[in-house]
Design a protein around this motif. Structure first.
Motif, PDB file in Angstrom:
ATOM      1  N   SER A 495       1.721  38.722  41.634  1.00  0.00           N
ATOM      2  CA  SER A 495       2.629  38.979  42.752  1.00  0.00           C
ATOM      3  C   SER A 495       3.561  37.802  42.994  1.00  0.00           C
ATOM      4  O   SER A 495       4.771  37.983  43.231  1.00  0.00           O
ATOM      5  N   ARG A 498       6.195  37.672  40.269  1.00  0.00           N
ATOM      6  CA  ARG A 498       7.174  38.734  40.453  1.00  0.00           C
ATOM      7  C   ARG A 498       8.183  38.363  41.537  1.00  0.00           C
ATOM      8  O   ARG A 498       9.392  38.611  41.393  1.00  0.00           O
ATOM      9  N   LYS A 499       7.713  37.772  42.643  1.00  0.00           N
ATOM     10  CA  LYS A 499       8.626  37.362  43.712  1.00  0.00           C
ATOM     11  C   LYS A 499       9.580  36.273  43.238  1.00  0.00           C
ATOM     12  O   LYS A 499      10.774  36.289  43.544  1.00  0.00           O
ATOM     13  N   GLU A 500       9.046  35.302  42.479  1.00  0.00           N
ATOM     14  CA  GLU A 500       9.906  34.222  41.994  1.00  0.00           C
ATOM     15  C   GLU A 500      10.949  34.747  41.012  1.00  0.00           C
ATOM     16  O   GLU A 500      12.129  34.364  41.066  1.00  0.00           O
ATOM     17  N   LEU A 501      10.503  35.600  40.098  1.00  0.00           N
ATOM     18  CA  LEU A 501      11.456  36.123  39.118  1.00  0.00           C
ATOM     19  C   LEU A 501      12.463  37.068  39.743  1.00  0.00           C
ATOM     20  O   LEU A 501      13.594  37.202  39.245  1.00  0.00           O
ATOM     21  N   ARG A 502      12.110  37.739  40.823  1.00  0.00           N
ATOM     22  CA  ARG A 502      13.044  38.636  41.494  1.00  0.00           C
ATOM     23  C   ARG A 502      14.232  37.864  42.064  1.00  0.00           C
ATOM     24  O   ARG A 502      15.338  38.369  42.148  1.00  0.00           O
ATOM     25  N   TRP A 503      13.985  36.617  42.474  1.00  0.00           N
ATOM     26  CA  TRP A 503      15.078  35.799  43.007  1.00  0.00           C
ATOM     27  C   TRP A 503      15.906  35.168  41.898  1.00  0.00           C
ATOM     28  O   TRP A 503      17.034  34.751  42.113  1.00  0.00           O
ATOM     29  N   GLN A 507      20.310  41.675  37.814  1.00  0.00           N
ATOM     30  CA  GLN A 507      20.185  43.089  37.507  1.00  0.00           C
ATOM     31  C   GLN A 507      20.559  43.299  36.039  1.00  0.00           C
ATOM     32  O   GLN A 507      21.477  42.665  35.513  1.00  0.00           O
TER      33      GLN A 507
END
Length: 526
Positions: A495, A498-503, A507
């Motif tokens: 988790s 995933r949060k770090e890579l989302r930032w 896209q």
């Protein structure tokens, strides 16, 4: 009742139990630490973070090592251990002198049970020496820690724990080690006894075997530790709390006629009550840990000689856990909490005790007990082997086989006999028997002695290797961390990533390059 085939099975079971106990402890520790969100917590990192928050220019204190200081600490520690071993030797001398004194007593009971009474009184003195040396060991361990100059508080605590436990181990077990492995084996033989100051013979083992002396010693020490020590541990803070409550109770002021009494502030009352509680110090929990570890040592290292040790420890802990709860909640102030994700160096100490338990129980069975001599006689010299007869008990004649012959005329020249016994001994008795495997001519060791010695050595090697292998299998079979904890930590890592890579990641638009955080990310199909 103690020295039989079941002793080997029980010792093996306790070796496995000690390993399983530690594995279950680790599993419980992992669950609790996860619930408190301390599984991946790093003490050094948090310490540096707090220091940088207070001062961004702060430089961490570097690790240092001095071979000179380490050498001085090692020499002083060895001297302290030598002192503790010397105290055990003093207890041996006491038992020797006490046995001679009780033998000449006017009371018939003391004369007949001189050896047993000497062992029992020696055990009481051993307990008193434990109480005294515990205070000395604490100051010496603190002094040695100050010489080392550790970098952090946790490092100082670990160094102090190791030194204090080693000192306490020798204080508690030096006398037991002598009784288990040296008693009755270094005192010579009739006609050539080892004497203290050329006068007193070293003590012999109990007629039923040396394991009986070890049983008596451990029984008295454990019973005294679990009764007197617990009472003192609870009554001292309780009495101190009662005394402070009476001394610091506020006096009621004289009331004026017509004046109404002010209502008592409940917060103030609670503050005064808390102020009257005993202060806590750095050793409040340390003493509890040490007491449990020493009890764990008693219930594992020499459990083959004292099978009642686990039962006594269990009964003691049922009462002590309540007494400790009352003491911590009602008699002492609240402790200042500190983060921790395990019990620190104590876990390594418990694992070392588990290994010592295998070695200690193997030595007790091989050396202290009569299990090996009995088995050697049963399968080598018994009537079942020599006469091929199964109609009689295979242990018939074992006592006579384990006794050697001594000629009365070979008594030491300085041995004094009573006048009314001289004629009887020299005229009617020409020889006597004693426990050993020696020839009647020159008192050298017989072939049976070397058979027993080889069997003892073979059993010791076999027992320790089998027990250690079983411990390793048990440690592998029972995971240190439950699967639920591992999956929870895995989900948290997933988790967080995933949060770090989302930032960071853009896209996925074909042919488009995005600049984020001074880095260029591009994506194309294929």
């Amino acid at each position: 009742m103690i020295d039989n085939e079941g002793t080997v099975i029980f010792a093996m079971f306790m070796a496995i139990w000690a390993t399983v106990f530690l594995e279950l402890w680790k599993r419980q520790r992992a669950t609790v630490v996860t619930n408190w969100d301390l599984y991946m917590w790093d003490e050094d990192e948090e310490e540096l973070a707090l220091e940088l928050i207070n001062n961004l220019q702060h430089e961490p204190r570097r690790y240092q090592h001095s071979y000179l200081r380490s050498t001085i600490v090692l020499i002083l520690a060895l001297l302290m251990i030598a002192v503790l071993i010397g105290i055990a030797h003093a207890l041996v001398i006491y038992r020797v002198v006490a046995t001679a004194f009780f033998t000449q007593s006017d009371f018939e009971f003391l004369r007949e049970q001189a050896n047993t009474v000497a062992v029992m009184t020696g055990a009481v003195l051993h307990y008193l020496s434990i109480i005294t040396m515990t205070k000395v060991n604490r100051h010496v361990a603190l002094f040695l820690c100050d010489l080392e100059k550790p970098r952090t508080f946790s490092q100082r605590e670990n160094n102090f724990t190791i030194k204090f436990f080693i000192f306490q181990f020798f204080t508690n077990f030096s006398s037991l080690i002598y009784i288990a492995f040296f008693l009755g084996r270094i005192n010579g033989h009739p006609g050539n006894y080892v004497r203290i100051a050329g006068k007193w013979r070293l003590e012999e083992c109990h007629p039923s075997g040396c394991i009986t002396d070890l049983f008596i010693q451990m029984a008295i020490i454990m019973m005294l530790k679990q009764t007197i020590s617990n009472l003192v541990e609870f009554l001292v803070p309780w009495i101190g709390h009662k005394i402070r409550s009476r001394q610091k109770r506020p006096k009621k002021r004289n009331m004026v006629v017509g004046e109404e009494e002010e209502p008592e502030d409940p917060c103030k009352k609670q503050w005064l009550s808390n102020y009257q509680l005993s202060e806590v110090n750095i050793f409040s929990l340390f003493d509890e840990f040490l007491e449990m570890v020493i009890q764990y040592s008693f219930t594992t290292i020499f459990v083959a000689a004292f099978p009642l040790a686990p039962l006594l420890a269990f009964c003691n802990n049922l009462f002590e856990i309540r007494l400790d709860a009352i003491k911590m909640m009602r008699l002492r102030r609240r402790m200042v909490p500190r983060k921790a994700n395990d019990i620190g160096i104590w876990l390594q100490v418990l694992e070392a005790i588990g290994i010592l338990a295998v070695i200690g129980n193997g030595l007790v069975i091989a050396i202290t007990s009569d299990f090996i001599p009995v088995q050697v006689y049963k399968y080598t010299y018994s009537p079942c082997m020599t006469k091929n007869s199964t109609a009689v008990d295979c242990l018939t004649g074992y006592i006579n086989h384990s006794l050697s012959v001594f000629r009365i005329q070979d008594f030491e020249h300085h041995t004094k006999l009573a006048e009314n016994q001289t004629d009887i001994i020299w005229d009617k008795i020409t020889e006597c028997r004693y426990r050993d495997y020696r020839n009647a001519d020159d008192y050298s060791y017989t072939v049976q002695f070397w058979h027993v010695f080889a069997a003892r050595l073979a059993f010791l090697i076999l027992f320790e290797h089998v027990a250690l292998c079983v411990k390793l299998i048990a440690a592998w079979y029972v995971p240190d961390v439950p699967q639920s904890v591992k999956n929870h930590v895995l989900d948290e890592k997933h988790s967080n990533l995933r949060k770090e890579l989302r930032w960071v990641m853009p896209q996925k638009v074909p042919g488009v390059a995005v600049l984020r955080d001074s880095m260029v990310f591009s994506w194309r199909p294929g």
